[in-house]
Design an enzyme around this catalytic site. Structure first.
Site, short mmCIF file in Angstrom:
data_model
loop_
_atom_site.label_atom_id
_atom_site.label_comp_id
_atom_site.label_asym_id
_atom_site.label_seq_id
_atom_site.Cartn_x
_atom_site.Cartn_y
_atom_site.Cartn_z
N ASN A 68 0.80 -1.23 0.00
CA ASN A 68 0.00 0.00 0.00
C ASN A 68 0.84 1.28 0.00
OD1 ASN A 68 -2.42 1.75 0.80
ND2 ASN A 68 -1.05 1.97 2.57
N TYR A 78 3.43 9.50 -11.18
CA TYR A 78 2.48 8.86 -10.26
C TYR A 78 1.45 8.05 -11.07
CZ TYR A 78 -1.00 8.34 -6.53
OH TYR A 78 -1.88 7.83 -5.61
P1 NAD Z 1 -0.20 8.70 3.25
O1 NAD Z 1 0.82 9.67 2.78
O2 NAD Z 1 -1.17 9.12 4.30
O3 NAD Z 1 0.53 7.36 3.76
C1 NAD Z 1 1.56 6.76 3.01
C2 NAD Z 1 2.50 6.02 3.97
O4 NAD Z 1 3.51 5.36 3.17
C3 NAD Z 1 3.24 6.95 4.95
O5 NAD Z 1 3.13 6.44 6.26
C4 NAD Z 1 4.68 6.92 4.46
O6 NAD Z 1 5.63 7.07 5.51
C5 NAD Z 1 4.76 5.53 3.83
N1 NAD Z 1 5.85 5.43 2.86
C6 NAD Z 1 6.18 6.31 1.88
N2 NAD Z 1 7.27 5.88 1.23
C7 NAD Z 1 7.64 4.70 1.79
C8 NAD Z 1 8.69 3.77 1.54
N3 NAD Z 1 9.61 3.97 0.59
N4 NAD Z 1 8.75 2.66 2.33
C9 NAD Z 1 7.84 2.44 3.31
N5 NAD Z 1 6.82 3.27 3.58
C10 NAD Z 1 6.73 4.40 2.83
O7 NAD Z 1 -0.95 8.24 1.93
P2 NAD Z 1 -2.35 7.48 1.67
O8 NAD Z 1 -3.29 8.45 1.10
O9 NAD Z 1 -2.72 6.62 2.81
O10 NAD Z 1 -1.86 6.56 0.45
C11 NAD Z 1 -1.68 5.16 0.55
C12 NAD Z 1 -1.70 4.60 -0.86
O11 NAD Z 1 -2.93 4.98 -1.50
C13 NAD Z 1 -0.58 5.13 -1.76
O12 NAD Z 1 -0.08 4.08 -2.55
C14 NAD Z 1 -1.28 6.17 -2.60
O13 NAD Z 1 -0.65 6.37 -3.82
C15 NAD Z 1 -2.65 5.53 -2.76
N6 NAD Z 1 -3.72 6.44 -3.14
C16 NAD Z 1 -4.00 7.55 -2.41
C17 NAD Z 1 -5.02 8.39 -2.83
C18 NAD Z 1 -5.33 9.66 -2.09
O14 NAD Z 1 -6.10 10.50 -2.58
N7 NAD Z 1 -4.81 9.85 -0.90
C19 NAD Z 1 -5.76 8.10 -3.97
C20 NAD Z 1 -5.46 6.95 -4.70
C21 NAD Z 1 -4.44 6.13 -4.26
#
Ligand code: NAD
Length: 257
Positions: free
Chosen positions: A89, A157
């Site tokens: 994730n 992205y």
């Molecule tokens: P977030 O930024 O709240 O959490 C992401 C987490 O990933 C953080 O805790 C960060 O420390 C961790 N992280 C980042 N790089 C890392 C690495 N190299 N190794 C280990 N951990 C790492 O983001 P979120 O919104 O919870 O996003 C989670 C997933 O959902 C992501 O893949 C994101 O692309 C995807 N996503 C998010 C959205 C949105 O609108 N927020 C929409 C579609 C998809």
């Protein structure tokens, strides 16, 4: 208890979708391996889980690094003896990720490594563990932008999430007869740190909300509930899916007033 006796590893567990997922998975009976780079917030969520009387351990890993991904899977098997659910994730959306003309190569490479290579590495080491357990569920977080282009450019992205989606489909087919299901969770725009740091004014938020049929951003907890369904045996015939949880955006031509 929909994940009773299951062991679930979740990356990006310190924030947003990952954080809500480890809390929910643990409450549903799973022994959880919470993986992140952010040790303080990662340890805090594990403490919260333990405080509620549930089971979790924190493992530091940079999911773009092969050795770290191997170590996180090893830690799951060492701690709990097996792995049943692998939730790849973790992801980033870099502020310098733009259109093809403006995006620097290093931003492209960083985004591909954290968002796409990480899923490959998670599966490279995680799928053998699921095989040893007799099967399991893999959930890879892609995005709505894996299936639709965004006029607010974030090319690396978008491309990385397209890769996550197509990789998930192939993995789903290759491992289907090993009792391993693989699905791509495709969230729409969420009210988490990842997106809200860009939509930092009311005007920017309003402009984005125009495109969302339900008229609001999604919540990380709503993604966690979708992930719980994909992780549990409730989704036993769901495999290779583009699991869109987007408030209807991908079905919309013009939104209603
Ligand atoms: P977030 O930024 O709240 O959490 C992401 C987490 O990933 C953080 O805790 C960060 O420390 C961790 N992280 C980042 N790089 C890392 C690495 N190299 N190794 C280990 N951990 C790492 O983001 P979120 O919104 O919870 O996003 C989670 C997933 O959902 C992501 O893949 C994101 O692309 C995807 N996503 C998010 C959205 C949105 O609108 N927020 C929409 C579609 C998809």
């Amino acid at each position: 208890m929909r994940l009773k006796d299951k062991v679930a590893l979740v990356t990006g567990a310190a924030s947003g979708i990952g954080r809500e997922s480890v809390l929910l998975f643990a409450a549903e009976g799973a022994s959880v391996v919470a993986v992140d780079l952010n040790d303080e917030a990662g340890n805090a969520v594990v403490e919260e889980i333990r405080g509620a009387g549930n089971t979790a351990v924190y493992v530091h890993a940079d999911v773009s690094k092969s050795a770290d991904c191997k170590a996180m899977i090893d830690a799951a098997e060492k701690e709990y003896g097996r792995l049943d659910v692998l939730f790849n994730n973790a992801g980033i959306m870099h502020s310098a990720d733009d259109d093809a003309i403006s995006t620097d190569e290093e931003i492209w490479d960083l985004t591909m490594n954290v968002n796409l290579k990480s899923v490959f590495l998670g599966c490279k080491y995680g799928i053998p563990a699921l095989q040893r357990a007799g099967g399991g569920s893999v959930i890879n977080t892609a995005s709505l932008v894996a299936v639709m282009g965004s006029g607010a450019p974030q090319l690396a992205y978008t491309a990385s999430k397209g890769g996550v989606l197509s990789m998930s489909k192939e993995l789903a087919i290759v491992h289907a007869r090993q009792n391993i299901r693989v699905n791509a969770l495709c969230p729409g725009p969420l009210r988490t740190e990842l997106l809200m740091k860009f939509l930092d004014t009311e005007e920017k938020k309003k402009r984005r909300l125009v495109h969302i049929p339900v008229g609001r951003f999604g919540e990380a907890a709503e993604m966690a509930r979708a992930a719980l369904f994909l992780a549990s045996d409730d989704s036993s015939y769901v495999n290779g899916s583009t699991f869109l949880v987007d408030g209807g955006i991908s079905s919309a031509y013009v939104t209603a007033e």
